[in-house]
Design a protein around this motif. Structure first.
Motif, mmCIF file in Angstrom:
data_model
loop_
_atom_site.group_PDB
_atom_site.id
_atom_site.type_symbol
_atom_site.label_atom_id
_atom_site.label_comp_id
_atom_site.label_asym_id
_atom_site.label_seq_id
_atom_site.Cartn_x
_atom_site.Cartn_y
_atom_site.Cartn_z
ATOM 1 N N LEU A 1 63.094 79.146 79.513
ATOM 2 C CA LEU A 1 62.118 78.565 80.430
ATOM 3 C C LEU A 1 61.383 79.632 81.217
ATOM 4 O O LEU A 1 60.256 79.418 81.676
ATOM 5 N N ALA A 2 62.021 80.770 81.399
ATOM 6 C CA ALA A 2 61.451 81.940 82.067
ATOM 7 C C ALA A 2 62.401 83.091 81.764
ATOM 8 O O ALA A 2 63.540 82.859 81.336
ATOM 9 N N THR B 1 73.934 67.911 94.664
ATOM 10 C CA THR B 1 73.549 69.284 94.993
ATOM 11 C C THR B 1 72.612 69.873 93.956
ATOM 12 O O THR B 1 73.054 70.341 92.901
ATOM 13 N N PRO B 2 71.303 69.856 94.223
ATOM 14 C CA PRO B 2 70.371 70.646 93.425
ATOM 15 C C PRO B 2 70.584 72.140 93.683
ATOM 16 O O PRO B 2 71.233 72.540 94.660
ATOM 17 N N PHE B 3 70.003 72.967 92.798
ATOM 18 C CA PHE B 3 70.123 74.424 92.938
ATOM 19 C C PHE B 3 68.738 75.054 92.877
ATOM 20 O O PHE B 3 67.886 74.638 92.087
ATOM 21 N N LEU B 4 68.549 76.060 93.716
ATOM 22 C CA LEU B 4 67.313 76.840 93.689
ATOM 23 C C LEU B 4 67.607 78.215 93.106
ATOM 24 O O LEU B 4 68.536 78.898 93.554
ATOM 25 N N VAL B 5 66.837 78.597 92.091
ATOM 26 C CA VAL B 5 66.935 79.938 91.516
ATOM 27 C C VAL B 5 65.709 80.723 91.987
ATOM 28 O O VAL B 5 64.574 80.347 91.687
ATOM 29 N N VAL B 6 65.960 81.764 92.756
ATOM 30 C CA VAL B 6 64.883 82.647 93.220
ATOM 31 C C VAL B 6 64.860 83.841 92.268
ATOM 32 O O VAL B 6 65.771 84.674 92.260
ATOM 33 N N ALA B 7 63.831 83.880 91.427
ATOM 34 C CA ALA B 7 63.753 84.854 90.343
ATOM 35 C C ALA B 7 62.436 85.612 90.432
ATOM 36 O O ALA B 7 61.491 85.162 91.091
ATOM 37 N N PRO B 8 62.330 86.771 89.772
ATOM 38 C CA PRO B 8 61.038 87.475 89.741
ATOM 39 C C PRO B 8 59.911 86.600 89.210
ATOM 40 O O PRO B 8 58.764 86.745 89.614
ATOM 41 N N ALA B 9 60.240 85.646 88.314
ATOM 42 C CA ALA B 9 59.216 84.797 87.712
ATOM 43 C C ALA B 9 58.814 83.623 88.604
ATOM 44 O O ALA B 9 57.913 82.866 88.264
ATOM 45 N N MET C 1 71.774 71.681 80.277
ATOM 46 C CA MET C 1 72.202 72.514 81.396
ATOM 47 C C MET C 1 71.344 73.774 81.405
ATOM 48 O O MET C 1 70.501 73.985 80.523
ATOM 49 N N VAL C 2 71.533 74.613 82.429
ATOM 50 C CA VAL C 2 70.676 75.786 82.611
ATOM 51 C C VAL C 2 71.550 77.019 82.804
ATOM 52 O O VAL C 2 72.441 77.029 83.662
ATOM 53 N N ARG C 3 71.292 78.053 81.994
ATOM 54 C CA ARG C 3 71.999 79.330 82.120
ATOM 55 C C ARG C 3 71.041 80.355 82.743
ATOM 56 O O ARG C 3 69.920 80.548 82.265
ATOM 57 N N VAL C 4 71.502 81.000 83.795
ATOM 58 C CA VAL C 4 70.713 82.014 84.497
ATOM 59 C C VAL C 4 71.405 83.364 84.310
ATOM 60 O O VAL C 4 72.614 83.483 84.549
ATOM 61 N N SER C 5 70.657 84.366 83.871
ATOM 62 C CA SER C 5 71.225 85.688 83.579
ATOM 63 C C SER C 5 70.389 86.766 84.250
ATOM 64 O O SER C 5 69.153 86.725 84.201
ATOM 65 N N SER C 6 71.068 87.720 84.884
ATOM 66 C CA SER C 6 70.375 88.850 85.497
ATOM 67 C C SER C 6 71.324 90.029 85.644
ATOM 68 O O SER C 6 72.423 89.886 86.200
ATOM 69 N N GLY D 1 65.313 85.219 81.777
ATOM 70 C CA GLY D 1 66.622 85.075 82.411
ATOM 71 C C GLY D 1 67.012 83.646 82.718
ATOM 72 O O GLY D 1 68.098 83.409 83.267
ATOM 73 N N ILE D 2 66.181 82.661 82.362
ATOM 74 C CA ILE D 2 66.496 81.248 82.630
ATOM 75 C C ILE D 2 66.354 80.485 81.319
ATOM 76 O O ILE D 2 65.253 80.356 80.782
ATOM 77 N N ARG D 3 67.479 80.003 80.806
ATOM 78 C CA ARG D 3 67.483 79.371 79.486
ATOM 79 C C ARG D 3 68.158 78.006 79.570
ATOM 80 O O ARG D 3 69.158 77.835 80.273
ATOM 81 N N SER D 4 67.613 77.030 78.860
ATOM 82 C CA SER D 4 68.224 75.708 78.761
ATOM 83 C C SER D 4 69.235 75.693 77.621
ATOM 84 O O SER D 4 69.117 76.462 76.666
ATOM 85 N N GLU D 5 70.223 74.809 77.737
ATOM 86 C CA GLU D 5 71.219 74.645 76.681
ATOM 87 C C GLU D 5 71.558 73.168 76.557
ATOM 88 O O GLU D 5 71.689 72.467 77.567
ATOM 89 N N ALA D 6 71.710 72.685 75.334
ATOM 90 C CA ALA D 6 72.027 71.279 75.099
ATOM 91 C C ALA D 6 73.382 70.923 75.700
ATOM 92 O O ALA D 6 74.353 71.679 75.590
ATOM 93 N N ALA D 7 73.437 69.758 76.342
ATOM 94 C CA ALA D 7 74.693 69.235 76.895
ATOM 95 C C ALA D 7 74.671 67.711 76.746
ATOM 96 O O ALA D 7 74.873 66.965 77.701
ATOM 97 N N PHE D 8 74.433 67.244 75.511
ATOM 98 C CA PHE D 8 74.210 65.825 75.263
ATOM 99 C C PHE D 8 75.501 65.014 75.438
ATOM 100 O O PHE D 8 76.595 65.526 75.290
ATOM 101 N N GLY D 9 75.326 63.739 75.725
ATOM 102 C CA GLY D 9 76.452 62.810 75.827
ATOM 103 C C GLY D 9 76.360 61.975 77.080
ATOM 104 O O GLY D 9 76.316 60.751 77.032
ATOM 105 N N HIS D 10 76.337 62.638 78.231
ATOM 106 C CA HIS D 10 76.152 61.895 79.485
ATOM 107 C C HIS D 10 74.860 61.094 79.404
ATOM 108 O O HIS D 10 74.805 59.928 79.773
ATOM 109 N N THR D 11 73.814 61.732 78.914
ATOM 110 C CA THR D 11 72.585 61.058 78.481
ATOM 111 C C THR D 11 72.179 61.668 77.150
ATOM 112 O O THR D 11 72.680 62.731 76.763
ATOM 113 N N PRO D 12 71.248 61.030 76.441
ATOM 114 C CA PRO D 12 70.919 61.511 75.089
ATOM 115 C C PRO D 12 70.329 62.911 75.030
ATOM 116 O O PRO D 12 70.455 63.580 74.008
#
Length: 321
Positions: free
Chosen positions: A219-220, A96-104, A237-242, A222-233
């Protein structure tokens, strides 16, 4: 205890299986039937001034063998599934991919398989259309990590781009790992396919289309990346705030939540650094529980959006209605 170096090799070999659909579908194994796909393959959620849309790309039914959970006996794995009234001979793995519909703009997070996968996958474009969007509407694609089920949907079988107008944002440490010739040459033979696949899918992107980001980067708005290492190097993950509301896409921090959320110290075959993945899983799930943050996961049961609660020594995923 499993030797960490051996486990990394096993994890890399497991990652390679994501490239080859015959391994996923286990053609030589007993036929347990096809997974049931959701009648409506998208789910909308308002998040302040933004919208989050889960878009199912399909699912695979995988016979459950000793190799799937690498640090627990199969009897324990089956007992945990049985305690949740789930089948014990196989696991269904949704995508399941996710679509974020944002002002940006419109940001698609991960891609599924497009037309490169087994027959019960490749539903993203149809579900995107059902939700009212075309591939050309996607302004940005954010890739969490380079396993095949997350990146193969960037290109169709003929090599053309699925989202021709989109910039493709990838974690810089993830890109560095899979494009390191020395690491590819040192990888077990079964893992080389994953390196080759990453280069096939990502390598030919025009320089102006590929954007490498450091985990933690915005990344834009209200859209920020966060490290979630281990599963791959370099998985991020992605945090969306509004407007005071938050949603966290956890990618593959856990694979099948009925197993790896409930028993977060277990390691799926595809975790490339099992111990780091375990620490990341507990850190992130503790945070989601404490902050009561809505979460989405690539392999969570559809609608793949919900909350995490503590359950025994682990966590329980509670999907939204």
């Amino acid at each position: 205890m499993i030797d960490r170096r051996a486990f990394l090799g096993a994890g890399m070999a497991g990652a390679a299986t994501l490239t080859f659909t015959s391994v996923w579908s286990q053609n030589a194994a007993p036929n347990f039937g096809a997974p049931t796909l959701p009648a409506t393959g998208f789910k909308r959620m308002k998040l302040g001034a933004m919208e989050i849309i889960a878009l199912n790309d399909g699912a695979l039914r995988r016979p459950l063998g000793e190799e799937f959970v690498r640090n627990a006996p199969l009897e324990q794995v089956k007992a945990l599934l049985a305690s949740q009234n789930l089948p014990t001979d196989y696991v269904d793995i949704p995508f399941t991919p996710f679509l974020v519909v944002a002002p940006a703009g419109k940001f698609l997070i991960d891609t599924g398989f497009a037309d490169n996968g087994p027959p019960t996958t490749g539903r993203l474009t149809a579900n995107l259309a059902a939700a009212g969007f075309k591939p050309e509407d996607i302004d940005h694609v954010i890739i969490s990590h380079f396993h095949g089920d997350h990146i193969n949907g960037l290109r169709k079988k003929d090599g053309s781009l699925s989202f021709p107008k989109a910039k493709v944002h990838v974690p810089a440490p993830e890109h560095a790992f899979w494009f390191d010739d020395a690491k590819m040459n040192a990888a077990p033979p079964a893992a080389k396919g994953a390196f080759e696949n990453a280069r096939r899918v990502i390598g030919g992107l025009p320089a102006e289309q590929l954007v490498k980001f450091e985990p933690g980067a915005e990344l834009a708005p209200g859209i920020r990346s966060e490290a979630a290492f281990g599963h791959t190097p370099g998985m991020s993950m992605v945090r969306v705030s509004s407007e005071g509301q938050q949603f966290v896409y956890v990618a593959d921090v856990t694979n099948v939540p009925s197993l790896f959320a409930r028993s977060p110290d277990w390691a799926v075959a595809f975790d490339m650094d099992a111990e780091m993945a375990r620490q990341t899983r507990r850190r992130i799930f503790d945070m989601l529980v404490k902050d009561k943050t809505m979460a989405g996961g690539f392999h969570f049961p559809f609608p793949a959006i919900g909350s995490l609660e503590t359950a025994g020594s682990g966590y329980q995923f509670k999907p939204v209605a």
